[in-house]
Design an enzyme around this catalytic site. Structure first.
Site, PDB file in Angstrom:
ATOM      1  N   ASP A  93       0.852  -1.182   0.000  1.00 47.20           N
ATOM      2  CA  ASP A  93       0.000   0.000   0.000  1.00 47.20           C
ATOM      3  C   ASP A  93       0.894   1.240   0.000  1.00 47.20           C
ATOM      4  O   ASP A  93       1.547   1.540   1.005  1.00 47.20           O
ATOM      5  CB  ASP A  93      -0.900  -0.022   1.238  1.00 47.20           C
ATOM      6  CG  ASP A  93      -2.128   0.861   1.096  1.00 47.20           C
ATOM      7  OD1 ASP A  93      -2.230   1.571   0.080  1.00 47.20           O
ATOM      8  OD2 ASP A  93      -2.975   0.835   2.000  1.00 47.20           O
ATOM      9  N   CYS A 135      -5.395   3.860  -4.426  1.00 46.53           N
ATOM     10  CA  CYS A 135      -5.488   2.474  -3.977  1.00 46.53           C
ATOM     11  C   CYS A 135      -6.775   1.777  -4.410  1.00 46.53           C
ATOM     12  O   CYS A 135      -6.725   0.682  -4.968  1.00 46.53           O
ATOM     13  CB  CYS A 135      -5.314   2.391  -2.471  1.00 46.53           C
ATOM     14  SG  CYS A 135      -6.358   3.508  -1.529  1.00 46.53           S
ATOM     15  N   HIS A 190     -10.800  -2.246   0.909  1.00 47.92           N
ATOM     16  CA  HIS A 190     -10.986  -0.884   0.416  1.00 47.92           C
ATOM     17  C   HIS A 190     -11.775  -0.811  -0.888  1.00 47.92           C
ATOM     18  O   HIS A 190     -11.536   0.040  -1.741  1.00 47.92           O
ATOM     19  CB  HIS A 190      -9.642  -0.166   0.252  1.00 47.92           C
ATOM     20  CG  HIS A 190      -9.774   1.325   0.451  1.00 47.92           C
ATOM     21  ND1 HIS A 190      -8.711   2.192   0.386  1.00 47.92           N
ATOM     22  CD2 HIS A 190     -10.869   2.097   0.714  1.00 47.92           C
ATOM     23  CE1 HIS A 190      -9.114   3.428   0.606  1.00 47.92           C
ATOM     24  NE2 HIS A 190     -10.433   3.391   0.806  1.00 47.92           N
ATOM     25  N   ASP A 345      -0.054  -0.734  -4.933  1.00 47.51           N
ATOM     26  CA  ASP A 345      -1.283  -0.189  -5.506  1.00 47.51           C
ATOM     27  C   ASP A 345      -1.082   1.185  -6.127  1.00 47.51           C
ATOM     28  O   ASP A 345      -1.908   1.640  -6.916  1.00 47.51           O
ATOM     29  CB  ASP A 345      -2.404  -0.148  -4.461  1.00 47.51           C
ATOM     30  CG  ASP A 345      -2.073   0.727  -3.256  1.00 47.51           C
ATOM     31  OD1 ASP A 345      -0.933   1.212  -3.155  1.00 47.51           O
ATOM     32  OD2 ASP A 345      -2.964   0.913  -2.404  1.00 47.51           O
ATOM     33  N   ASN A 346      -0.015   1.875  -5.775  1.00 45.25           N
ATOM     34  CA  ASN A 346       0.338   3.165  -6.376  1.00 45.25           C
ATOM     35  C   ASN A 346       1.669   3.593  -5.773  1.00 45.25           C
ATOM     36  O   ASN A 346       2.261   2.860  -4.970  1.00 45.25           O
ATOM     37  CB  ASN A 346      -0.731   4.240  -6.133  1.00 45.25           C
ATOM     38  CG  ASN A 346      -1.248   4.303  -4.718  1.00 45.25           C
ATOM     39  OD1 ASN A 346      -2.401   3.974  -4.449  1.00 45.25           O
ATOM     40  ND2 ASN A 346      -0.391   4.719  -3.800  1.00 45.25           N
TER      41      ASN A 346
END
Length: 538
Positions: A93, A135, A190, A345-346
Site C-alpha cells: 500500500d 489504492c 478498500h 497499488d500506487n
C-alpha cells in the site's frame, strides 16, 4: 508558422472528438475477444464514422488476436498448456518504485529489502509495470480487469460511505472459483463496506483483514474527532467472514494495535498454504498488505531496524512477510506450481513525508505522473518464469485479471469490455515483448463516456491532458493540446515536446475516440460513493 498550424489542427481535431456524440458504437474491440480497437475517421458530411474495410487497426495488443480466437487458444497453440498454478497476489500500500533494493533502493535508502531482492533474482522484474493513481481504483482494476472509470471506482472511498464495488462486476476470485480454485483473502479490501461489496460476497471463500486504508483506524483518536459526523457505521477493526456470511469483528484497531495487522494476515496466509498443500484443487490467495500506508505504527519486532525511521521499519517488516510466504511455499513443496506477484497499488504519499516511500519519478499518489503509477512488479514461478530476467516492456495491473484467468483455465466475461490483456506468454518467456502498447488513466469521479483521460502512456511517450501536482493539488491543465514527454529520455516529465512530436497526440486522439465509442456501447457504472452518495446500489 507551419508548426503552429499543425498544432492548431491537432487541437481542432481533439476538441471535435470531445464534442461529438456520434462515435462508432459498433464492436470497439475493447471487449475481451479480440481486444482490438477500430480506427474511426470522418465521412463526407464531416461526421465521425468507421473507416473503410482494409484500413489498418490501432490496437493495444502488439500481437493481434484473430476475431475467432480465444485467449486460451492463443496461450495453448503450438506450445501446449502450462499447468494450472496456485496464484498469489501480494500488494503493498503506497510503496514507492525505488523502495525495494532491486529497484535501486533498499540499503541505499536505509531500509534493506533482501527478500524482495531475492524474489526478483529468482523471477522476472518489470521496470514499466503500472498501477492506477490511487489504492481503490488499482484494486478494482486488478480484480475486474476493467478500467476504474467503467466500474465507478475511479477514486478511493472513505469509511462508512455505504457504497462499494458493484455486485454486477465479475472479479478474478469469481472467475477462478468457477474454474475450481479455492479462494482466500488476507488483508486490506478498500472496495466497499456494504455486504454486497465485501470480499466474501465477491468470490472469496474466506477472508480476514481490514476494510479501509490504515489511517482510517486512527481517526477516532485524532484531535477534534466527532462520531456524530461519521458516514454510516464504519467498522474500525479486523473482521472476517466465510463466503455468504456476515462480517464478524475479530478485534478493534487503534494507533497501537494496527502495528500487528500484517503479521496476523500473513500468519493466516501461511496457515492456508499449509492446509492447501496436499489439495487436488489449486488455490488463489490475495494478500494486500496494510504496509506501507501511513501512519507507520512500528511493530516492536521491527522498530529501529532501519535508518529511515518508522516508514523504513514497516518496509522491512513487509519485506520479511514476502519472504515468509515464499518460504512457506517451498516448505510445502508447491513452489514450482505457484505463481506469485509482488507489486504496489500506487506510488508514495509525498504529502506525508517522511512517512512515505521514494520514487525517482515526478509526482506521487493521486497524480497521473510516473511517480504515482509506475510501481514495482515482480513475478515468481520457479521452473516456469526464467530467473534473473528484467524487462522494460509495458504491463498494467489490469492484465493480472486476464493473465491469471487464462493460466487458471477460467472463463473471461464476454458481455462487457475487459481492458486487461493476457500476458501469460510474455511472463513465461515464450515471447520477449509484452502484448500491451499503451496504458490510460482517468482522474476524478466523472464517468461520462466523453470524459477526457488525464494521461496515456504510449510506447516511450507519456501524454498528459490534465493532472495534479500532488494528491492535494493544485491542478495542472495543459491547455489546448496535451503535453508530451519522452519518458525514456525524460523520466522526470519535465520537458514538454508536444510541438515537436505531433504524431504522439494523434495516438492520444485515436485511443480516446475508441474508448468513448466503447463506453457509449457499454455505459460506465456511475460512482456509488462520492459525489453521487445516494447511489448505493445498481
Amino acid at each position: 508558422m507551419s508548426r503552429y498550424l499543425s498544432n492548431l489542427a491537432i487541437a481542432s481535431i481533439f476538441l471535435i472528438s470531445i464534442a461529438s456524440c456520434s462515435l462508432d458504437s459498433g464492436n470497439t474491440g475493447l471487449s475481451p475477444i479480440p481486444l482490438d480497437l477500430k480506427i474511426v475517421g470522418t465521412n463526407d458530411n464531416g461526421a465521425i464514422a468507421p473507416e473503410d474495410d482494409g484500413v489498418d487497426v490501432v490496437t493495444n495488443r502488439k500481437n493481434v488476436l484473430s476475431k475467432n480466437a480465444s485467449l486460451q487458444q492463443v496461450v495453448y497453440d503450438d506450445v501446449g498448456p502450462a499447468p494450472r498454478p496456485n496464484i498469489i497476489i501480494m500488494m503493498a500500500d503506497n510503496m514507492g518504485y525505488m523502495d525495494p533494493g532491486c529497484y535501486g533502493g533498499g540499503d541505499v535508502l536505509g531500509a534493506p529489502t533482501p527478500r524482495m531482492d531475492q524474489m526478483a533474482k529468482e523471477g522476472l522484474r518489470l521496470t514499466s509495470f503500472y498501477s492506477e493513481t490511487q489504492c481503490s481504483p488499482t484494486r478494482a482494476a486488478m480484480l475486474t480487469g476493467r478500467l476504474p472509470i467503467r466500474t465507478g471506482y475511479n477514486t478511493a472511498t472513505p469509511p462508512g460511505v455505504m457504497a462499494g464495488l458493484s455486485p454486477n462486476e465479475t472479479t478474478l476470485a469469481e472467475v477462478l472459483s468457477d474454474a475450481g480454485y479455492k479462494t482466500a483473502m488476507f488483508g486490506k479490501w478498500h472496495l466497499g463496506d456494504i455486504a454486497e461489496s465485501e470480499p466474501q460476497n465477491m468470490g472469496f471463500d474466506e477472508w480476514f483483514g481490514v476494510l479501509y486504508h490504515l489511517n482510517a483506524y486512527s481517526q477516532p483518536e485524532r484531535i477534534g474527532y466527532d462520531p456524530n459526523w461519521e458516514l454510516g457505521s464504519p467498522i474500525y477493526g479486523i473482521v472476517e467472514a466465510k463466503k455468504g456470511e456476515n462480517l464478524s469483528l475479530v478485534s478493534p484497531l487503534n494507533l497501537t494495535s494496527m502495528a500487528f495487522v500484517d503479521e496476523q494476515c500473513v500468519d493466516r496466509a501461511i496457515a492456508y498454504i499449509k492446509d492447501q498443500a496436499n489439495s487436488s484443487e489449486p488455490f488463489f490467495i490475495y494478500l494486500p498488505f496494510t504496509r506501507t500506508h501511513f501512519p507507520s505504527v512500528q511493530n516492536p519486532l521491527w522498530a529501529g531496524k532501519s535508518s529511515k525511521g518508522p516508514y523504513g521499519d514497516g518496509l522491512m517488516e513487509m519485506d520479511d512477510h514476502v519472504g515468509q510466504v515464499l518460504d512457506a511455499l517451498r516448505e510445502a513443496g508447491i513452489d514450482n506450481n505457484t505463481i506469485v506477484v509482488m507489486t504496489s497499488d500506487n506510488g508514495p504519499t509525498f504529502d506525508q513525508w517522511p512517512d512515505s516511500g521514494y520514487s525517482p519519478f515526478r509526482g506521487g499518489i493521486g497524480t497521473a505522473y510516473e511517480g504515482a503509477v509506475r510501481v514495482p512488479g515482480i513475478f515468481w514461478w520457479p521452473g516456469q518464469i526464467e530467473a534473473g530476467r528484467t524487462s522494460n516492456e509495458i504491463m498494467s495491473v489490469l492484465d493480472l485479471f486476464s493473465t491469471f484467468a487464462v493460466l487458471g483455465g477460467g472463463e473471461i466475461p464476454a458481455d462487457r469490455p475487459i481492458d486487461g490483456i493476457d500476458q501469460s506468454n510474455f511472463l513465461l518467456g515464450r515471447q520477449d515483448n509484452s502484448n500491451r502498447e499503451w496504458v490510460v488513466w482517468y482522474l476524478g469521479s466523472e464517468h461520462a463516456a466523453e470524459t477526457i483521460p488525464a494521461a496515456i502512456r504510449w510506447h516511450q511517450f507519456k501524454i498528459h491532458a490534465k493532472t495534479y501536482d500532488s494528491f492535494q493539488g493544485p491542478e495542472s491543465n495543459y491547455g489546448q493540446i496535451p503535453a508530451v514527454y519522452n519518458i525514456e529520455m525524460d523520466p522526470g516529465e519535465q520537458h514538454n515536446i508536444a510541438g515537436e512530436q505531433d504524431f504522439v497526440n494523434n495516438a492520444f486522439i485515436k485511443i480516446y475516440r475508441q474508448l468513448v465509442a466503447s463506453m457509449i456501447e457499454y455505459p460506465n457504472t456511475p460512482p456509488r460513493a462520492f459525489p453521487n452518495m445516494a447511489r448505493v446500489s445498481g
